[in-house]
Design an enzyme around this catalytic site. Sequence first.
Site, PDB file in Angstrom:
ATOM      1  CE  LYS A   1      -2.092  -1.178   3.874  1.00 32.63           C
ATOM      2  NZ  LYS A   1      -1.521  -2.499   4.223  1.00 32.63           N
TER       3      LYS A   1
ATOM      4  NE  ARG B   1      -4.082  -1.458   9.489  1.00 35.01           N
ATOM      5  CZ  ARG B   1      -3.064  -0.949   8.787  1.00 35.01           C
ATOM      6  NH1 ARG B   1      -3.107   0.284   8.341  1.00 35.01           N
ATOM      7  NH2 ARG B   1      -2.013  -1.699   8.516  1.00 35.01           N
TER       8      ARG B   1
ATOM      9  NE  ARG C   1       8.052  -2.568   6.180  1.00 36.11           N
ATOM     10  CZ  ARG C   1       6.767  -2.273   6.006  1.00 36.11           C
ATOM     11  NH1 ARG C   1       6.409  -1.454   5.044  1.00 36.11           N
ATOM     12  NH2 ARG C   1       5.847  -2.809   6.772  1.00 36.11           N
TER      13      ARG C   1
ATOM     14  NE  ARG D   1       6.878  -0.342   9.770  1.00 33.65           N
ATOM     15  CZ  ARG D   1       5.803  -0.353   8.995  1.00 33.65           C
ATOM     16  NH1 ARG D   1       5.802   0.302   7.857  1.00 33.65           N
ATOM     17  NH2 ARG D   1       4.724  -1.007   9.369  1.00 33.65           N
TER      18      ARG D   1
ATOM     19  NE  ARG E   1       2.211  -5.392  11.165  1.00 33.26           N
ATOM     20  CZ  ARG E   1       3.265  -5.046  10.434  1.00 33.26           C
ATOM     21  NH1 ARG E   1       4.468  -5.495  10.744  1.00 33.26           N
ATOM     22  NH2 ARG E   1       3.127  -4.250   9.412  1.00 33.26           N
TER      23      ARG E   1
HETATM   24  P1  B4P Z   1       4.610  -1.466   2.081  1.00 34.36           P
HETATM   25  O1  B4P Z   1       4.213  -0.797   0.827  1.00 34.36           O
HETATM   26  O2  B4P Z   1       5.382  -0.635   3.043  1.00 34.36           O
HETATM   27  O3  B4P Z   1       3.441  -2.161   2.870  1.00 34.36           O
HETATM   28  P2  B4P Z   1       2.109  -1.627   3.572  1.00 34.36           P
HETATM   29  O4  B4P Z   1       1.021  -2.436   2.943  1.00 34.36           O
HETATM   30  O5  B4P Z   1       1.995  -0.142   3.450  1.00 34.36           O
HETATM   31  O6  B4P Z   1       2.430  -2.012   5.085  1.00 34.36           O
HETATM   32  P3  B4P Z   1       1.743  -1.976   6.531  1.00 34.36           P
HETATM   33  O7  B4P Z   1       0.317  -2.424   6.469  1.00 34.36           O
HETATM   34  O8  B4P Z   1       2.696  -2.793   7.377  1.00 34.36           O
HETATM   35  O9  B4P Z   1       1.869  -0.554   7.112  1.00 34.36           O
HETATM   36  P4  B4P Z   1       1.034   0.528   7.934  1.00 34.36           P
HETATM   37  O10 B4P Z   1       2.022   1.602   8.029  1.00 34.36           O
HETATM   38  O11 B4P Z   1      -0.269   0.835   7.262  1.00 34.36           O
HETATM   39  O12 B4P Z   1       5.477  -2.736   1.632  1.00 34.36           O
HETATM   40  C1  B4P Z   1       6.066  -3.638   2.548  1.00 34.36           C
HETATM   41  C2  B4P Z   1       7.419  -4.100   2.041  1.00 34.36           C
HETATM   42  O13 B4P Z   1       7.286  -4.814   0.805  1.00 34.36           O
HETATM   43  C3  B4P Z   1       8.396  -2.948   1.748  1.00 34.36           C
HETATM   44  O14 B4P Z   1       9.664  -3.301   2.222  1.00 34.36           O
HETATM   45  C4  B4P Z   1       8.407  -2.850   0.232  1.00 34.36           C
HETATM   46  O15 B4P Z   1       9.624  -2.374  -0.288  1.00 34.36           O
HETATM   47  C5  B4P Z   1       8.129  -4.271  -0.197  1.00 34.36           C
HETATM   48  N1  B4P Z   1       7.391  -4.354  -1.463  1.00 34.36           N
HETATM   49  C6  B4P Z   1       6.368  -3.540  -1.852  1.00 34.36           C
HETATM   50  N2  B4P Z   1       5.922  -3.913  -3.080  1.00 34.36           N
HETATM   51  C7  B4P Z   1       6.689  -5.005  -3.455  1.00 34.36           C
HETATM   52  C8  B4P Z   1       6.702  -5.852  -4.616  1.00 34.36           C
HETATM   53  N3  B4P Z   1       5.863  -5.674  -5.631  1.00 34.36           N
HETATM   54  N4  B4P Z   1       7.574  -6.873  -4.630  1.00 34.36           N
HETATM   55  C9  B4P Z   1       8.451  -7.090  -3.603  1.00 34.36           C
HETATM   56  N5  B4P Z   1       8.493  -6.306  -2.484  1.00 34.36           N
HETATM   57  C10 B4P Z   1       7.623  -5.288  -2.424  1.00 34.36           C
HETATM   58  O16 B4P Z   1       0.672  -0.064   9.390  1.00 34.36           O
HETATM   59  C11 B4P Z   1       1.582  -0.242  10.456  1.00 34.36           C
HETATM   60  C12 B4P Z   1       0.870  -0.338  11.810  1.00 34.36           C
HETATM   61  O17 B4P Z   1       0.280   0.962  12.167  1.00 34.36           O
HETATM   62  C13 B4P Z   1      -0.324  -1.321  11.931  1.00 34.36           C
HETATM   63  O18 B4P Z   1       0.079  -2.625  12.209  1.00 34.36           O
HETATM   64  C14 B4P Z   1      -1.148  -0.678  13.107  1.00 34.36           C
HETATM   65  O19 B4P Z   1      -0.624  -1.025  14.372  1.00 34.36           O
HETATM   66  C15 B4P Z   1      -0.943   0.819  12.913  1.00 34.36           C
HETATM   67  N6  B4P Z   1      -2.048   1.426  12.122  1.00 34.36           N
HETATM   68  C16 B4P Z   1      -1.936   1.987  10.878  1.00 34.36           C
HETATM   69  N7  B4P Z   1      -3.130   2.417  10.434  1.00 34.36           N
HETATM   70  C17 B4P Z   1      -4.041   2.131  11.394  1.00 34.36           C
HETATM   71  C18 B4P Z   1      -5.454   2.302  11.509  1.00 34.36           C
HETATM   72  N8  B4P Z   1      -6.175   2.842  10.525  1.00 34.36           N
HETATM   73  N9  B4P Z   1      -6.080   1.881  12.634  1.00 34.36           N
HETATM   74  C19 B4P Z   1      -5.367   1.347  13.660  1.00 34.36           C
HETATM   75  N10 B4P Z   1      -4.039   1.138  13.609  1.00 34.36           N
HETATM   76  C20 B4P Z   1      -3.362   1.522  12.491  1.00 34.36           C
END
Ligand code: B4P
Length: 197
Positions: free
Chosen positions: A14, A89, A128, A134, A146
């Site tokens: 995302k 979420r 990552r 992180r 998670r």
């Molecule tokens: P990202 O792109 O960073 O993944 P994400 O889906 O954004 O991650 P996440 O759900 O953990 O994060 P959030 O900050 O929302 O990609 C992950 C990895 O994969 C990276 O290293 C990237 O380089 C790699 N990658 C990406 N695309 C790729 C591809 N095509 N091929 C290979 N590798 C690839 O959430 C973090 C925490 O914050 C949650 O657990 C929760 O505690 C809190 N939180 C956030 N929003 C919340 C909400 N609305 N309500 C309550 N808690 C919340």
Amino acid sequence: MFNLILFGPPGSGKGTQSEKLVEKYGLIHLSTGNLLREEIANKTPLGLEAKNFMDKGQLVPDEVVICMIDNSVDRHKEAPGFLFDGFPRTAAQADALDKLLSLKKTEIAVLIALEVSEEELMRRLISRGRTSGRSDDVNETVIHQRFAVYKNETAPIAEHYKKLRKFQSIKGEGTVEEIFNSLCQTIDKRMKSLASQ
Ligand code: B4P
């Protein structure tokens, strides 16, 4: 306004795709994960509270994130649209978002879900965790927690958007560029269909 939700489990890409999409479409990027990590980095009381939940792989309480989104939307009155990344979420967050947008006389145009297998998600998050510092990405038990929270609390809210015919899903595995192209095709199609209504 064109408002988009980018949806998917932890590590589905995302954040990665949001950065490219906001550059192409000029939307305002609202990532609750980034907003929370900023609070943690600034050692604010909200950040210190949030860190406790995030480090255990749990969601931060609804009131906290809803209030953060409310403030951020308010700060961008002239926005051409928003890209919501990692929000909503929970069912309560989805309800709050609908209400907030309807007060602004707008709504969600589409929710796009990124589909990635659990093995690939685990590989990405562990990799990552080695470089990002992180703390929620280093421990497999926390990552499993998670995934469980996603299945129980987040995945079910897709039904709400399916009923409204706003749900689309795409394959989230492949190169970042391939996934970006699929996302753009889906968005362009939706924009075209809204323009013709
Ligand atoms: P990202 O792109 O960073 O993944 P994400 O889906 O954004 O991650 P996440 O759900 O953990 O994060 P959030 O900050 O929302 O990609 C992950 C990895 O994969 C990276 O290293 C990237 O380089 C790699 N990658 C990406 N695309 C790729 C591809 N095509 N091929 C290979 N590798 C690839 O959430 C973090 C925490 O914050 C949650 O657990 C929760 O505690 C809190 N939180 C956030 N929003 C919340 C909400 N609305 N309500 C309550 N808690 C919340």
